[in-house]
Every structure is written in structure tokens, then in C-alpha cells.
Enzyme design. Sequence first.
Site, mmCIF file in Angstrom:
data_model
loop_
_atom_site.group_PDB
_atom_site.id
_atom_site.type_symbol
_atom_site.label_atom_id
_atom_site.label_comp_id
_atom_site.label_asym_id
_atom_site.label_seq_id
_atom_site.Cartn_x
_atom_site.Cartn_y
_atom_site.Cartn_z
ATOM 1 N NE ARG A 263 3.977 6.342 -19.760
ATOM 2 C CZ ARG A 263 3.453 5.549 -18.836
ATOM 3 N NH1 ARG A 263 3.470 4.240 -19.005
ATOM 4 N NH2 ARG A 263 2.936 6.047 -17.730
ATOM 5 C CD GLU B 114 2.534 -0.184 -12.533
ATOM 6 O OE1 GLU B 114 2.176 0.404 -13.567
ATOM 7 O OE2 GLU B 114 1.753 -0.871 -11.842
HETATM 8 C C1 MV4 Z 1 -0.628 -0.825 -4.512
HETATM 9 C C2 MV4 Z 1 -1.329 -0.082 -3.531
HETATM 10 C C3 MV4 Z 1 -1.357 -0.581 -2.254
HETATM 11 N N1 MV4 Z 1 -0.751 -1.738 -1.961
HETATM 12 N N2 MV4 Z 1 -0.035 -1.975 -4.154
HETATM 13 C C4 MV4 Z 1 -2.017 1.755 -8.239
HETATM 14 C C5 MV4 Z 1 -1.359 1.977 -9.547
HETATM 15 C C6 MV4 Z 1 -0.379 0.903 -9.690
HETATM 16 N N3 MV4 Z 1 0.802 1.421 -10.303
HETATM 17 C C7 MV4 Z 1 -0.140 0.378 -8.320
HETATM 18 N N4 MV4 Z 1 -1.104 0.998 -7.469
HETATM 19 C C8 MV4 Z 1 -1.174 0.712 -6.157
HETATM 20 N N5 MV4 Z 1 -0.553 -0.434 -5.768
HETATM 21 C C9 MV4 Z 1 -0.116 -2.409 -2.912
HETATM 22 N N6 MV4 Z 1 0.461 -3.566 -2.597
HETATM 23 C C10 MV4 Z 1 -1.936 1.103 -3.907
HETATM 24 C C11 MV4 Z 1 -1.864 1.501 -5.233
HETATM 25 C C12 MV4 Z 1 -2.507 2.739 -5.528
HETATM 26 C C13 MV4 Z 1 -1.827 3.819 -6.058
HETATM 27 C C14 MV4 Z 1 -0.472 3.765 -6.340
HETATM 28 C C15 MV4 Z 1 0.177 4.829 -6.876
HETATM 29 C C16 MV4 Z 1 -0.515 5.996 -7.148
HETATM 30 C C17 MV4 Z 1 -1.838 6.085 -6.884
HETATM 31 C C18 MV4 Z 1 -2.512 5.001 -6.339
HETATM 32 C C19 MV4 Z 1 -3.868 5.115 -6.067
HETATM 33 C C20 MV4 Z 1 -4.531 4.057 -5.536
HETATM 34 C C21 MV4 Z 1 -3.867 2.870 -5.288
#
Ligand code: MV4
Length: 448
Positions: free
Chosen positions: A292, A288
Site C-alpha cells: 500500500r 515484510e
Molecule cells: C523482528 C524483530 C526482531 N527480530 N524480527 C515488528 C514489526 C514487524 N514488521 C517485524 N517486527 C520485528 N521483527 C526479528 N527476527 C523486531 C521487530 C520489531 C520492530 C521492527 C520494526 C519496527 C519496530 C519494531 C519494534 C519492535 C520489534
Amino acid sequence: MFQRILIANRGEIALRIIRACRELGIETVAIFSEADRGANYLSLADEAYCVGPAKPSDSYLRIANVISAAEVGNVQAIHPGYGFLAENAHFNEICRSCNIDFIGPSPEAMAALGDKDSARKMARKAGVPVVPGSEGLITNPDEAVKFAHDVGFPVLIKATAGGGGRGMRVAANDLALKSALQQAQAEAEAAFGNGAVYLEKYIEQPRHVEVQVIADHHGNAVHLWERDCSVQRRHQKLIEESPSTSITPETRKAMCESARRLIQASNYTNAATVEFIVDRDGNYYFIEVNARIQVEHPVTEMVTGIDLIKQQIRIASGEPLPFKQEDIVQRGAAIECRINAEDPQRKFQPSPGTIERLIAPGGFGVRWDSHAHSGYVVPPYYDSMIGKLIVHQPTREQAVRTMLRALAEMRVEGIKTVIPLHQEILSHSAFADGRIDTTFVERTFVSE
Ligand code: MV4
């Protein structure tokens, strides 16, 4: 250049922006809620107006009150900081209709990248790797099952209006997927007023690496390298650093260039952070865009020597970027510890109240960004962060030592903070080796 701007925020980021403006010779108008009335940082602004009661929805989030303060204060621009109205495209549009420059992207770019499905499509078009998953939105269970069989279980259902971990659900089989889909749609509708969801393959134990980008109004976009934010708990980041230990030099170059390309292709202006996750094989995937300035921006400032808040203001006033991509060097290693008023021994419960005594660390390579001081009362209504401790040294090993030295110097009495947890994390061999992913804190320091 602007002569006068309003800061639509509070606490450390309000102070950070006041400081940048002072150095640029720009007058500042601050706003405050009744809970923040009389706070010391407000006296550093040229003027300050009350925008309502303590509750954010009655003050910092109340668009009419913020705009009134901007009109009375006679400002040319508004800096939204992070949180509150910073990614509210509606507020951004109202600023435009009031002839006030919003220090950030246009409402259109903000809306296009704020919607996760639309951001994913733009990333694909710009040739940026995205997590394998559905081509677009998922509307019925059969479609969901078909995509899950294509990419393989487990899959993650994400709300297109979500972000920062809100509106996500994992599913491991057909049956679970069908029910999770319904739940996710209903939850997203209730939380965001938009029930649209899409599917991604679930990446297990990912690392979180994000790229700072800035773009001007003349078609120039540059990246300022990456930050690793894998040390987090329940989507609350605790420690951020640059460079990342999670990627090879080749991946770094490719990822940073991907981020820059996406921002440039989106006709986006001002500061953006492009978030990626990195899987255990070192593959990176776009997830994403944050439209900001972020809490952890100082880490990037330390390794690049570039003041991001000043750049945001210069860009919004129409100036071209004063540097080219090849001028931006990632020098040394920087680490930031968020100092939250929370009790790590009591499930990170907020610990508001009076700071009886605060002694901040200093010395070579140490930066303390905070509005707090001895006698400051941490209000219970807002985010619990009371400051950010940032260090910069030639190597990561030295930066860790400086951070441990600075944390040991710091005194915060009267409230609980996460300082002891930071000391444990920074002393852990897995952290020293850079063997950290987004599950590290919860796996290693359980405190349920
Ligand atoms: C994910 C993922 C695993 N697989 N997408 C969490 C916040 C959001 N920005 C996207 N996130 C995640 N997306 C897929 N396909 C795991 C996370 C995620 C995570 C990502 C970034 C920082 C911390 C996190 C903690 C748990 C899960």
C-alpha cells in the site's frame, strides 16, 4: 487516464489523494461515515456519499457500501489509501469483478506478499537476505526446537498472517518455546483466522529501515531509496526520515536494490514498501512487504521530488514509469513527525474532541499534510493522527532545526498532542547523533 476515482478512506490521506487528483484533472468521489459527515475536506471532492455509521466495521470497512458508492458515483478506479481496505485482497478482487481498477497491486500479488511465509520464500528466491530462521511454516514443537538450536536463542515466533508487530512472540529456551508456539498458533487463529507460524532468530534492538518501490504494468520497477522509522513506540511510528543514519552507503545501495529485485521478481505493480531490520553490526534482513501507500510516503516525496500518489494513479491507468532508476536522486534530508491527538503524559491515551485553535507552521522547507483546522472535532472512532509535519533541507542537521522551529510555531489548543514528545526527541543528543533503534523511545522517555 481515469476521469473519476473514488477515495475509500478518510482524513489526511483522503485529502492528500483529492489534492493529487485535482492537479491531474481527475474528478473525485469521497466517502464518509456518520462521524465524518460535514468534514471540511469532503467539500473538496466533487461528490461524497455516506457509507454508514461511525464504527469502521459498519462503514469504511464495509465492502458492499464502498462498492455501492463507487457504482452510484460512476468511478473508474478506487484509491484505498492506507489502513481500512488497503491490503484486503478480497476487496481488491471484488473491485476487479465490478470492473473498477484498484489503485494498487493485483489481488494475487497482494495475497502472495501479504502472507509473510510466502513473502519470505520469494525474498530468498530473489537473493534478498532474510532473518535466519525456519525454512517454512512450523507445525510441531520438535521442529521449532530443532530450528531454535540451529539459529540460537532467543527466537521470535511470527504469524504468517500477522504483520506490523501483530502475532509475534519471543522465546529464550526450549520450554518457553514449546508453550509460546502453542499460544502463538492459537492467537493467530483467533486474530487472523490462520494459525500458521514460522520462526526467526530474534534480532535485539534492531533499526527499522524500509525501501519505497514503485512498479508499472510494463515490467519496470524502481526504488526511491529508504526511510528510517526506528523512532516508534509499541509499533506506532512517531518520526520517519530519509536518508537513514543506520546504514552505510554500501548497505543503502544493496538494500534498495534488494527491495527493487524482490518487487520486480514478484510481478508486483504499483507502490510497495519493503521492510528490513538492521542489526547492531549493520547487517540488513528482509521482514515484510507493505502492499500500500504508507503514512510516511511524504518523506520519500521530499528527497526524490516525485509525487507518489500521482505515480500510483498513472501506473494504475496503464502508463509506463516516466523515469529510470538512475534518474532517482536522494537529495537532502527529510523528516516527518506524526502529530497524534494523544496525551504522552497519560500513556498516550487518545485525546479526541474539539480543536479550539489550530495554527499550522509554514515557511521554507515545511509541509503540513492535514485535514484538521480550528473548530475541527477529532472523532474518537479512528486512528488518532491529525496531521503530518514534514520538513526538507539540504542536511539532516538543518532539517532537525527546521522541524524544531516548525513545532515551536505550531499551536493546537483544546486537545492533547504528542508535540512536546517530538520536541524532546529532536532535542536529544542520541537523535542528533543518529544513535536510534526501535527501543529508543521506550528506553528514553518512559511514561508507563
Ligand atoms: C523482528 C524483530 C526482531 N527480530 N524480527 C515488528 C514489526 C514487524 N514488521 C517485524 N517486527 C520485528 N521483527 C526479528 N527476527 C523486531 C521487530 C520489531 C520492530 C521492527 C520494526 C519496527 C519496530 C519494531 C519494534 C519492535 C520489534
